[in-house]
Write an enzyme that holds these catalytic residues in place. Structure first.
Site, PDB file in Angstrom:
ATOM      1  N   THR A   1      27.476 -19.864   8.342  1.00 47.46           N
ATOM      2  CA  THR A   1      28.759 -20.316   8.858  1.00 47.46           C
ATOM      3  C   THR A   1      29.774 -19.188   9.043  1.00 47.46           C
ATOM      4  O   THR A   1      29.691 -18.157   8.363  1.00 47.46           O
ATOM      5  CB  THR A   1      29.345 -21.352   7.858  1.00 47.46           C
ATOM      6  N   ASP A   2      30.748 -19.439   9.909  1.00 53.30           N
ATOM      7  CA  ASP A   2      31.902 -18.534  10.047  1.00 53.30           C
ATOM      8  C   ASP A   2      32.735 -18.496   8.750  1.00 53.30           C
ATOM      9  O   ASP A   2      33.490 -17.570   8.520  1.00 53.30           O
ATOM     10  CB  ASP A   2      32.785 -18.985  11.219  1.00 53.30           C
TER      11      ASP A   2
ATOM     12  N   ALA B   1      21.717 -28.659   5.420  1.00 57.28           N
ATOM     13  CA  ALA B   1      22.701 -27.948   4.594  1.00 57.28           C
ATOM     14  C   ALA B   1      23.586 -28.975   3.904  1.00 57.28           C
ATOM     15  O   ALA B   1      23.651 -30.140   4.313  1.00 57.28           O
ATOM     16  CB  ALA B   1      23.570 -27.035   5.461  1.00 57.28           C
TER      17      ALA B   1
ATOM     18  N   TYR C   1      32.401 -23.849  -0.334  1.00 51.96           N
ATOM     19  CA  TYR C   1      31.429 -23.974   0.760  1.00 51.96           C
ATOM     20  C   TYR C   1      31.001 -22.590   1.252  1.00 51.96           C
ATOM     21  O   TYR C   1      29.810 -22.259   1.287  1.00 51.96           O
ATOM     22  CB  TYR C   1      32.031 -24.789   1.913  1.00 51.96           C
TER      23      TYR C   1
HETATM   24  N1  NAP Z   1      28.695 -28.743  11.852  1.00 45.86           N
HETATM   25  C1  NAP Z   1      29.405 -27.619  11.892  1.00 45.86           C
HETATM   26  O1  NAP Z   1      30.570 -27.592  12.276  1.00 45.86           O
HETATM   27  C2  NAP Z   1      28.767 -26.328  11.445  1.00 45.86           C
HETATM   28  C3  NAP Z   1      29.526 -25.142  11.449  1.00 45.86           C
HETATM   29  C4  NAP Z   1      28.914 -23.947  11.037  1.00 45.86           C
HETATM   30  C5  NAP Z   1      27.583 -23.956  10.614  1.00 45.86           C
HETATM   31  N2  NAP Z   1      26.878 -25.137  10.616  1.00 45.86           N
HETATM   32  C6  NAP Z   1      25.513 -25.124  10.147  1.00 45.86           C
HETATM   33  O2  NAP Z   1      24.614 -25.414  11.210  1.00 45.86           O
HETATM   34  C7  NAP Z   1      23.476 -26.135  10.681  1.00 45.86           C
HETATM   35  C8  NAP Z   1      23.290 -27.427  11.479  1.00 45.86           C
HETATM   36  O3  NAP Z   1      24.469 -28.221  11.358  1.00 45.86           O
HETATM   37  P1  NAP Z   1      24.535 -29.696  11.949  1.00 45.86           P
HETATM   38  O4  NAP Z   1      25.959 -29.936  12.319  1.00 45.86           O
HETATM   39  O5  NAP Z   1      23.446 -29.904  12.950  1.00 45.86           O
HETATM   40  O6  NAP Z   1      24.209 -30.544  10.642  1.00 45.86           O
HETATM   41  P2  NAP Z   1      23.992 -32.146  10.536  1.00 45.86           P
HETATM   42  O7  NAP Z   1      24.311 -32.808  11.826  1.00 45.86           O
HETATM   43  O8  NAP Z   1      24.706 -32.586   9.300  1.00 45.86           O
HETATM   44  O9  NAP Z   1      22.420 -32.267  10.312  1.00 45.86           O
HETATM   45  C9  NAP Z   1      21.794 -31.844   9.131  1.00 45.86           C
HETATM   46  C10 NAP Z   1      20.378 -32.349   9.145  1.00 45.86           C
HETATM   47  O10 NAP Z   1      19.738 -31.929   7.922  1.00 45.86           O
HETATM   48  C11 NAP Z   1      19.211 -33.088   7.260  1.00 45.86           C
HETATM   49  N3  NAP Z   1      19.264 -32.892   5.820  1.00 45.86           N
HETATM   50  C12 NAP Z   1      20.359 -32.864   5.030  1.00 45.86           C
HETATM   51  N4  NAP Z   1      19.991 -32.660   3.750  1.00 45.86           N
HETATM   52  C13 NAP Z   1      18.640 -32.572   3.752  1.00 45.86           C
HETATM   53  C14 NAP Z   1      17.657 -32.382   2.739  1.00 45.86           C
HETATM   54  N5  NAP Z   1      18.014 -32.275   1.444  1.00 45.86           N
HETATM   55  N6  NAP Z   1      16.353 -32.305   3.092  1.00 45.86           N
HETATM   56  C15 NAP Z   1      15.982 -32.444   4.400  1.00 45.86           C
HETATM   57  N7  NAP Z   1      16.855 -32.663   5.396  1.00 45.86           N
HETATM   58  C16 NAP Z   1      18.161 -32.727   5.071  1.00 45.86           C
HETATM   59  C17 NAP Z   1      20.100 -34.229   7.706  1.00 45.86           C
HETATM   60  O11 NAP Z   1      19.427 -35.456   7.516  1.00 45.86           O
HETATM   61  P3  NAP Z   1      20.274 -36.838   7.289  1.00 45.86           P
HETATM   62  O12 NAP Z   1      20.613 -37.286   8.674  1.00 45.86           O
HETATM   63  O13 NAP Z   1      19.306 -37.688   6.564  1.00 45.86           O
HETATM   64  O14 NAP Z   1      21.490 -36.466   6.464  1.00 45.86           O
HETATM   65  C18 NAP Z   1      20.280 -33.874   9.189  1.00 45.86           C
HETATM   66  O15 NAP Z   1      19.122 -34.242   9.913  1.00 45.86           O
HETATM   67  C19 NAP Z   1      23.766 -26.350   9.193  1.00 45.86           C
HETATM   68  O16 NAP Z   1      23.217 -25.318   8.428  1.00 45.86           O
HETATM   69  C20 NAP Z   1      25.269 -26.244   9.142  1.00 45.86           C
HETATM   70  O17 NAP Z   1      25.804 -25.936   7.889  1.00 45.86           O
HETATM   71  C21 NAP Z   1      27.439 -26.306  11.038  1.00 45.86           C
END
Ligand code: NAP
Length: 288
Positions: A99-100, A58, A123
């Site tokens: 997301t929330d 994302a 966002y």
């Molecule tokens: N983090 C939060 O607080 C939060 C809250 C609510 C919802 N979410 C949602 O939960 C999900 C997981 O979040 P997370 O915290 O695990 O995210 P994260 O740690 O940022 O991991 C995202 C992953 O996606 C990969 N990625 C990013 N852009 C890409 C692309 N264009 N093509 C292929 N891979 C790509 C990243 O690779 P790189 O390492 O190369 O960047 C990383 O492996 C997401 O949808 C996020 O929006 C997260």
């Protein structure tokens, strides 16, 4: 079950890989599968022929989405819609995350899946548009999981580390910090989310649509920060600050606690956030 996982280096992606016990997971590197490059995804679908695709990628750095809304829409809407459509054609279940922040924060009891979204910033708008795009393109084979405040053993690189890691780092140089007491949230350990996602997608009665999956309970970021220092035995004094949900000129929801209502009906539950935080600190920082 054969799973194609996108985002294996991320917080949730790495937790899914480490928590998986019964499925075969293929997790290509980002250089081989970029969600903005549809043909790289179609090649992977064709080669692997997965039963399920889990997309954790994302564009979710909230302040940067305000500055680069077109990037947010390219990844969170257009790319996700294309993945959903390709999965439908390949007869694979598509699981993606939201997301929330699709909610406006006007409630003071946990949001359920059918509550009306009202995002307050680019966002949240892009994530809601992504949900709608997936549902309009491929509702029958898509699962959208909304979660909140994720922290994992591998920090979120795109955000410069997760909230807990940043507070532990703060303690190295500060004995006094300020923290917002205006937003009420459901911080969630990516390990607990990963276990719940794997259970959910294997449930025989799973139906397509939106699900909430967060650690139980609620707290402000101030309360969460105090818990981090209490559980770690670090003596940092935390002062509550009420910013009224504002980050500069950008608005954040004052209340965005999620209720895992639909997952609960399938028997999928997550532990309380305090229990999750305690296990995270033990595992990552060896806090006894
Ligand atoms: N983090 C939060 O607080 C939060 C809250 C609510 C919802 N979410 C949602 O939960 C999900 C997981 O979040 P997370 O915290 O695990 O995210 P994260 O740690 O940022 O991991 C995202 C992953 O996606 C990969 N990625 C990013 N852009 C890409 C692309 N264009 N093509 C292929 N891979 C790509 C990243 O690779 P790189 O390492 O190369 O960047 C990383 O492996 C997401 O949808 C996020 O929006 C997260």
């Amino acid at each position: 079950m054969k799973i194609l996982l996108i985002g294996k280096s991320g917080q949730l992606g790495s937790s899914i890989l480490s928590e998986n016990t019964s499925n075969v997971i293929f997790a290509p590197d980002r250089v081989d599968l970029d969600v903005e490059n549809l043909s790289s995804f179609e090649v992977a679908l064709n080669d692997i022929k997965p039963d399920v695709v889990i997309n954790t990628a994302a564009f979710h750095n909230v302040p940067i989405c305000e500055i680069e809304p077109h990037r947010a829409f390219d990844i969170n809407v257009i790319a996700v819609r294309n993945l959903a459509l390709a999965c439908k054609k390949a007869n694979a279940l598509f699981v993606t995350f939201s997301t929330d922040y699709v909610f406006g924060g006007e409630k003071n009891t946990p949001y359920i899946e059918s509550d009306c979204p009202k995002p307050l910033q680019m966002y949240g708008i892009s994530r809601l548009a992504g949900e709608l795009a997936v549902m309009s393109a491929a509702l029958e084979n898509s699962i959208i999981i909304r979660t909140c405040g994720l922290y994992g053993l591998s920090g979120a690189a795109s955000k410069g580390g997760n909230f807990v890691d940043k507070r532990i780092l703060d303690a190295e140089t500060n004995t006094l910090i300020e923290m917002g007491c205006d937003q009420v949230v459901s911080p969630t350990f990516s390990k607990d989310l990963a276990v719940a996602v794997l259970r959910l997608i294997q449930h025989p009665e799973l139906k397509a649509g939106i699900y909430h999956l967060v650690n139980e309970g609620e707290c402000t970021w101030y309360e969460f920060t105090k818990a981090i220092y209490e559980l770690s035995g670090l003596s940092v004094k935390v002062t509550p600050v009420d910013r009224g949900g504002m980050s500069g000129s950008m608005r954040r929801p004052l209340y965005s606690v999620l209720a895992n209502t639909k997952a609960l009906t399938l028997g999928v539950t997550l532990p309380h956030w305090r229990d999750a935080l305690s296990r995270f600190l033990k595992e990552k920082y060896e806090v006894s």
